[in-house]
Design a protein around this motif. Sequence first.
Motif, short mmCIF file in Angstrom:
data_model
loop_
_atom_site.label_atom_id
_atom_site.label_comp_id
_atom_site.label_asym_id
_atom_site.label_seq_id
_atom_site.Cartn_x
_atom_site.Cartn_y
_atom_site.Cartn_z
N SER A 174 5.51 13.64 -3.28
CA SER A 174 4.91 14.96 -2.95
C SER A 174 3.77 15.11 -3.45
CB SER A 174 6.00 16.10 -3.08
OG SER A 174 5.55 17.35 -2.62
N GLY A 175 2.83 15.71 -2.85
CA GLY A 175 1.45 15.64 -3.36
C GLY A 175 0.38 14.63 -3.09
N PHE A 176 1.02 13.44 -2.67
CA PHE A 176 -0.01 12.45 -2.27
C PHE A 176 -0.58 12.77 -1.02
CE2 PHE A 176 -1.31 8.40 -0.67
CZ PHE A 176 -1.60 7.56 -1.74
N ARG A 177 -1.91 12.75 -0.87
CA ARG A 177 -2.56 12.99 0.25
C ARG A 177 -3.18 12.13 1.02
NH1 ARG A 177 -0.30 17.27 1.58
NH2 ARG A 177 -2.09 17.71 2.94
N PHE A 178 -2.93 10.65 0.93
CA PHE A 178 -3.67 9.77 1.64
C PHE A 178 -5.14 9.71 1.47
CE2 PHE A 178 0.72 9.80 3.02
CZ PHE A 178 1.00 8.46 3.22
N ASP A 179 -5.67 10.47 0.71
CA ASP A 179 -7.12 10.27 0.55
C ASP A 179 -7.54 9.30 -0.70
OD1 ASP A 179 -6.31 11.65 -1.77
OD2 ASP A 179 -7.56 13.55 -1.35
N VAL A 180 -8.69 8.90 -0.83
CA VAL A 180 -9.23 8.14 -1.68
C VAL A 180 -8.86 8.45 -3.05
CG1 VAL A 180 -11.48 7.30 -2.88
CG2 VAL A 180 -11.39 7.36 -0.49
N ASN A 239 -0.86 9.61 8.59
CA ASN A 239 -1.54 10.13 7.45
C ASN A 239 -2.88 9.41 7.08
OD1 ASN A 239 0.81 11.68 7.37
ND2 ASN A 239 1.78 10.37 5.86
N ALA A 240 -2.94 8.37 7.20
CA ALA A 240 -4.11 7.42 6.92
C ALA A 240 -5.42 7.84 7.86
CB ALA A 240 -3.82 5.99 6.74
N TYR A 241 -4.97 7.66 9.00
CA TYR A 241 -5.90 8.35 9.87
C TYR A 241 -6.53 9.64 10.00
CZ TYR A 241 -6.11 4.04 13.28
OH TYR A 241 -6.10 2.78 13.77
N GLN A 242 -5.64 10.51 9.62
CA GLN A 242 -5.99 11.83 9.32
C GLN A 242 -6.78 12.15 8.17
OE1 GLN A 242 -2.30 14.01 9.98
NE2 GLN A 242 -1.88 12.84 11.82
N ALA A 243 -6.41 11.33 6.97
CA ALA A 243 -7.21 11.52 5.73
C ALA A 243 -8.51 11.02 6.11
CB ALA A 243 -6.52 10.98 4.64
N THR A 280 0.71 -1.29 -0.11
CA THR A 280 -0.02 0.21 -0.03
C THR A 280 0.78 1.19 -0.04
OG1 THR A 280 -1.55 -1.05 1.41
CG2 THR A 280 -1.93 1.20 1.29
N PRO A 281 0.58 2.15 -0.78
CA PRO A 281 1.20 3.53 -1.02
C PRO A 281 1.22 4.27 0.80
CG PRO A 281 -0.18 3.47 -2.75
CD PRO A 281 -0.26 2.08 -1.88
N GLY A 282 2.59 4.52 1.13
CA GLY A 282 2.72 4.92 2.33
C GLY A 282 3.18 4.12 3.37
#
Length: 308
Positions: free
Chosen positions: A99-105, A229-233, A89-91
């Motif tokens: 840079s720029g990957f936000r951990f959102d869907v 990052n995953a939790y915050q997203a 999984t990314p991350g």
Amino acid sequence: MDAIEMSRWLWADRRARAARSEAGPKLNGAKGEFIETRGATLRTLIVEKKNGASDKTLVIVPDPPNVIEQYLPIIDEMSNHARVVCVETPGFGQSFVKSGFRFDVASYCEVFDEFFARLDIRDAVLDMACLGGFAGVAFSAARPDRVRHLMLQQTVSISQAQKWAAGTDRMNLIRRPYVGQIFMRALDHVVTRHWYKVAMPPATSAIAPKLAEEAIAGLDRGGCFCLCNAYQALMATPEKPYAASPRKVTIVWGDSDPTHNLVQTIGDSMKRFLPEAEFVVFENCGHFPMLENPQRYLPMLRAALDAA
């Protein structure tokens, strides 16, 4: 610098170590590799079908902090039936985001769309779990030509997942921006060992130490564990992150997952959004049904591959 970009900086040493290492592992003549996309560098193992070319593909995305090595027996067995692609999984693991990957869907869908195109994956069975399942649903719905059948493990509705995250992070250390990034970087080994200890019931907990050691070895090779990052997203994600149902969905639920019992999460809550999904309960299993009961899980994968 926002919290996610700070996280990339905090893990820079691990990212550099991963870049210097071999992607590994090896299986049936195949060797792991790093595949570049615009959003992430993906640690991947591609194993062709043992008896020659196959028009069937199984894509397994390990549930973090799981890594490819924990799935080698499953990959080996399933390569009797299809080409098997396992991608961290990314991350997480040695799949570092850019840079720029936000951990959102949306970020995950963009990476998977490019990854599937790069490997010419069509009409696949895609297996994802837990928080990754939201990206699996959205990607499968958007690209039904890429995914024939989506297998989900321990994936609940967004609102239930948010309650679950709060229950597993009761002191609000992981979900809090900046604090969570520092906490996960400093205590990644501690959190990893704790997770395997609490994620399975006594019936299957005997495999927890081995799983933990394999995950820790992945971190020591140069892996990351960006759970913050995953939790915050997740906490900023709306209840329904997709617009349509994938072609076919199976939701597998370990009914003895201690982490979900903490918040009394309803395992079939995703059926509100995927009413046609098949819901299968694995008794006496925790957070990792595929790894805890492969004797039951693998026939389901074979049936999904064989379905017209």
